[in-house]
Motif scaffolding. Sequence first.
Motif, PDB file in Angstrom:
ATOM      1  N   ASP A   1     -23.022  32.084  70.996  1.00 35.70           N
ATOM      2  CA  ASP A   1     -24.348  31.456  70.985  1.00 35.70           C
ATOM      3  C   ASP A   1     -24.150  29.940  70.947  1.00 35.70           C
ATOM      4  O   ASP A   1     -24.072  29.326  69.883  1.00 35.70           O
ATOM      5  N   LEU A   2     -24.057  29.359  72.128  1.00 37.33           N
ATOM      6  CA  LEU A   2     -23.676  27.938  72.213  1.00 37.33           C
ATOM      7  C   LEU A   2     -24.741  27.013  71.629  1.00 37.33           C
ATOM      8  O   LEU A   2     -24.419  25.935  71.145  1.00 37.33           O
ATOM      9  N   LEU A   3     -26.003  27.419  71.655  1.00 36.22           N
ATOM     10  CA  LEU A   3     -27.036  26.556  71.069  1.00 36.22           C
ATOM     11  C   LEU A   3     -26.911  26.514  69.550  1.00 36.22           C
ATOM     12  O   LEU A   3     -27.028  25.447  68.936  1.00 36.22           O
ATOM     13  N   SER A   4     -26.657  27.684  68.938  1.00 40.31           N
ATOM     14  CA  SER A   4     -26.411  27.690  67.493  1.00 40.31           C
ATOM     15  C   SER A   4     -25.154  26.892  67.169  1.00 40.31           C
ATOM     16  O   SER A   4     -25.112  26.123  66.191  1.00 40.31           O
ATOM     17  N   GLN A   5     -24.135  27.057  67.986  1.00 37.66           N
ATOM     18  CA  GLN A   5     -22.895  26.310  67.765  1.00 37.66           C
ATOM     19  C   GLN A   5     -23.154  24.806  67.854  1.00 37.66           C
ATOM     20  O   GLN A   5     -22.646  24.032  67.039  1.00 37.66           O
ATOM     21  N   ASP A   6     -23.973  24.414  68.807  1.00 38.71           N
ATOM     22  CA  ASP A   6     -24.298  22.994  68.971  1.00 38.71           C
ATOM     23  C   ASP A   6     -25.051  22.462  67.751  1.00 38.71           C
ATOM     24  O   ASP A   6     -24.784  21.354  67.280  1.00 38.71           O
ATOM     25  N   HIS A   7     -25.990  23.252  67.216  1.00 35.28           N
ATOM     26  CA  HIS A   7     -26.686  22.852  65.983  1.00 35.28           C
ATOM     27  C   HIS A   7     -25.679  22.631  64.857  1.00 35.28           C
ATOM     28  O   HIS A   7     -25.748  21.637  64.126  1.00 35.28           O
ATOM     29  N   LEU A   8     -24.747  23.572  64.717  1.00 35.59           N
ATOM     30  CA  LEU A   8     -23.781  23.492  63.618  1.00 35.59           C
ATOM     31  C   LEU A   8     -22.846  22.294  63.801  1.00 35.59           C
ATOM     32  O   LEU A   8     -22.481  21.631  62.825  1.00 35.59           O
ATOM     33  N   ILE A   9     -22.467  22.010  65.047  1.00 38.86           N
ATOM     34  CA  ILE A   9     -21.615  20.838  65.307  1.00 38.86           C
ATOM     35  C   ILE A   9     -22.359  19.562  64.903  1.00 38.86           C
ATOM     36  O   ILE A   9     -21.790  18.676  64.257  1.00 38.86           O
ATOM     37  N   ALA A  10     -23.643  19.484  65.236  1.00 43.06           N
ATOM     38  CA  ALA A  10     -24.426  18.293  64.877  1.00 43.06           C
ATOM     39  C   ALA A  10     -24.526  18.144  63.357  1.00 43.06           C
ATOM     40  O   ALA A  10     -24.428  17.029  62.819  1.00 43.06           O
ATOM     41  N   VAL A  11     -24.689  19.270  62.669  1.00 44.11           N
ATOM     42  CA  VAL A  11     -24.756  19.222  61.195  1.00 44.11           C
ATOM     43  C   VAL A  11     -23.432  18.688  60.632  1.00 44.11           C
ATOM     44  O   VAL A  11     -23.420  17.808  59.767  1.00 44.11           O
ATOM     45  N   ALA A  12     -22.321  19.218  61.135  1.00 44.90           N
ATOM     46  CA  ALA A  12     -21.011  18.783  60.641  1.00 44.90           C
ATOM     47  C   ALA A  12     -20.763  17.307  60.965  1.00 44.90           C
ATOM     48  O   ALA A  12     -20.200  16.565  60.140  1.00 44.90           O
ATOM     49  N   GLN A  13     -21.197  16.857  62.136  1.00 42.53           N
ATOM     50  CA  GLN A  13     -21.049  15.431  62.489  1.00 42.53           C
ATOM     51  C   GLN A  13     -21.802  14.558  61.490  1.00 42.53           C
ATOM     52  O   GLN A  13     -21.287  13.536  61.021  1.00 42.53           O
ATOM     53  N   ASN A  14     -23.033  14.969  61.157  1.00 41.74           N
ATOM     54  CA  ASN A  14     -23.823  14.199  60.196  1.00 41.74           C
ATOM     55  C   ASN A  14     -23.180  14.193  58.816  1.00 41.74           C
ATOM     56  O   ASN A  14     -23.174  13.168  58.123  1.00 41.74           O
ATOM     57  N   LEU A  15     -22.655  15.337  58.404  1.00 43.73           N
ATOM     58  CA  LEU A  15     -22.001  15.415  57.088  1.00 43.73           C
ATOM     59  C   LEU A  15     -20.775  14.508  57.045  1.00 43.73           C
ATOM     60  O   LEU A  15     -20.542  13.808  56.043  1.00 43.73           O
ATOM     61  N   ASP A  16     -19.994  14.518  58.110  1.00 42.75           N
ATOM     62  CA  ASP A  16     -18.794  13.664  58.137  1.00 42.75           C
ATOM     63  C   ASP A  16     -19.179  12.189  58.050  1.00 42.75           C
ATOM     64  O   ASP A  16     -18.498  11.396  57.396  1.00 42.75           O
ATOM     65  N   GLU A  17     -20.277  11.842  58.713  1.00 44.77           N
ATOM     66  CA  GLU A  17     -20.731  10.445  58.646  1.00 44.77           C
ATOM     67  C   GLU A  17     -21.133  10.069  57.214  1.00 44.77           C
ATOM     68  O   GLU A  17     -20.806   9.006  56.716  1.00 44.77           O
ATOM     69  N   ARG A  18     -21.835  10.970  56.543  1.00 44.89           N
ATOM     70  CA  ARG A  18     -22.283  10.698  55.178  1.00 44.89           C
ATOM     71  C   ARG A  18     -21.086  10.602  54.220  1.00 44.89           C
ATOM     72  O   ARG A  18     -21.076   9.774  53.322  1.00 44.89           O
ATOM     73  N   ALA A  19     -20.095  11.476  54.390  1.00 45.81           N
ATOM     74  CA  ALA A  19     -18.898  11.415  53.542  1.00 45.81           C
ATOM     75  C   ALA A  19     -18.180  10.082  53.748  1.00 45.81           C
ATOM     76  O   ALA A  19     -17.680   9.468  52.791  1.00 45.81           O
ATOM     77  N   TRP A  20     -18.157   9.618  54.971  1.00 47.07           N
ATOM     78  CA  TRP A  20     -17.529   8.328  55.280  1.00 47.07           C
ATOM     79  C   TRP A  20     -18.300   7.185  54.593  1.00 47.07           C
ATOM     80  O   TRP A  20     -17.708   6.287  53.988  1.00 47.07           O
ATOM     81  N   PHE A  21     -19.623   7.206  54.678  1.00 49.55           N
ATOM     82  CA  PHE A  21     -20.427   6.177  54.011  1.00 49.55           C
ATOM     83  C   PHE A  21     -20.188   6.189  52.505  1.00 49.55           C
ATOM     84  O   PHE A  21     -20.092   5.130  51.879  1.00 49.55           O
ATOM     85  N   LEU A  22     -20.120   7.377  51.929  1.00 52.97           N
ATOM     86  CA  LEU A  22     -19.896   7.470  50.476  1.00 52.97           C
ATOM     87  C   LEU A  22     -18.528   6.892  50.107  1.00 52.97           C
ATOM     88  O   LEU A  22     -18.422   6.004  49.252  1.00 52.97           O
ATOM     89  N   ARG A  23     -17.490   7.383  50.768  1.00 62.98           N
ATOM     90  CA  ARG A  23     -16.129   6.976  50.400  1.00 62.98           C
ATOM     91  C   ARG A  23     -15.879   5.497  50.662  1.00 62.98           C
ATOM     92  O   ARG A  23     -15.120   4.849  49.941  1.00 62.98           O
ATOM     93  N   SER A  24     -16.546   4.947  51.671  1.00 62.15           N
ATOM     94  CA  SER A  24     -16.317   3.538  52.016  1.00 62.15           C
ATOM     95  C   SER A  24     -16.785   2.607  50.908  1.00 62.15           C
ATOM     96  O   SER A  24     -16.398   1.436  50.871  1.00 62.15           O
ATOM     97  N   GLN A  25     -17.608   3.107  50.004  1.00 63.38           N
ATOM     98  CA  GLN A  25     -18.103   2.255  48.922  1.00 63.38           C
ATOM     99  C   GLN A  25     -17.073   2.066  47.808  1.00 63.38           C
ATOM    100  O   GLN A  25     -17.229   1.174  46.981  1.00 63.38           O
ATOM    101  N   ILE A  26     -16.079   2.911  47.744  1.00 68.42           N
ATOM    102  CA  ILE A  26     -15.098   2.781  46.651  1.00 68.42           C
ATOM    103  C   ILE A  26     -13.710   2.424  47.145  1.00 68.42           C
ATOM    104  O   ILE A  26     -12.820   2.180  46.374  1.00 68.42           O
ATOM    105  N   LYS A  27     -13.518   2.381  48.461  1.00 68.36           N
ATOM    106  CA  LYS A  27     -12.172   2.043  48.962  1.00 68.36           C
ATOM    107  C   LYS A  27     -12.048   0.542  49.126  1.00 68.36           C
ATOM    108  O   LYS A  27     -13.006  -0.117  49.458  1.00 68.36           O
TER     109      LYS A  27
END
Length: 147
Positions: free
Chosen positions: A121-147
Amino acid sequence: MPKASPEVAKILQATLVDLIDLSLLGKQAHWNVHGPQFRSVHLELDVLVTQVRESYDTVAERLAQLGVSPDGRVETIAGTSQVEDIGPGPIGSDKVVQIMADRVDAVSQRIKDALPQVEEDLLSQDHLIAVAQNLDERAWFLRSQIK
Ligand SMILES: [Fe+2]
């Protein structure tokens, strides 16, 4: 209307639960953070919560489109979330950044690990990829504040 396979439904539901729990922990952290980076971490945690809420709405509505009832009840979240709790009480800004970034990374990693199982189900997969991309961006923003 397309139908979800049990595997796709299971992964979307598990992701929905983890994202709802992550949003609740994000607010818990937003209210309980203190310390030198209070303002930036406090604000960034609300950006995380807003983004995660938008993500889980998309995942829940994908389930609904596939004819599967999304289950976002508190009993279901408490019983099936794979997100590790952050515990009660005040928490220092450096520590909360590390803890929340770890939780965000863990949810993202579970999504990435499940991607081969939703290839049908490529559309569901695409939704999940977008979610993971957003999460990775947020983790980067968080960690960048203490490095
Ligand atoms: Fe607030």
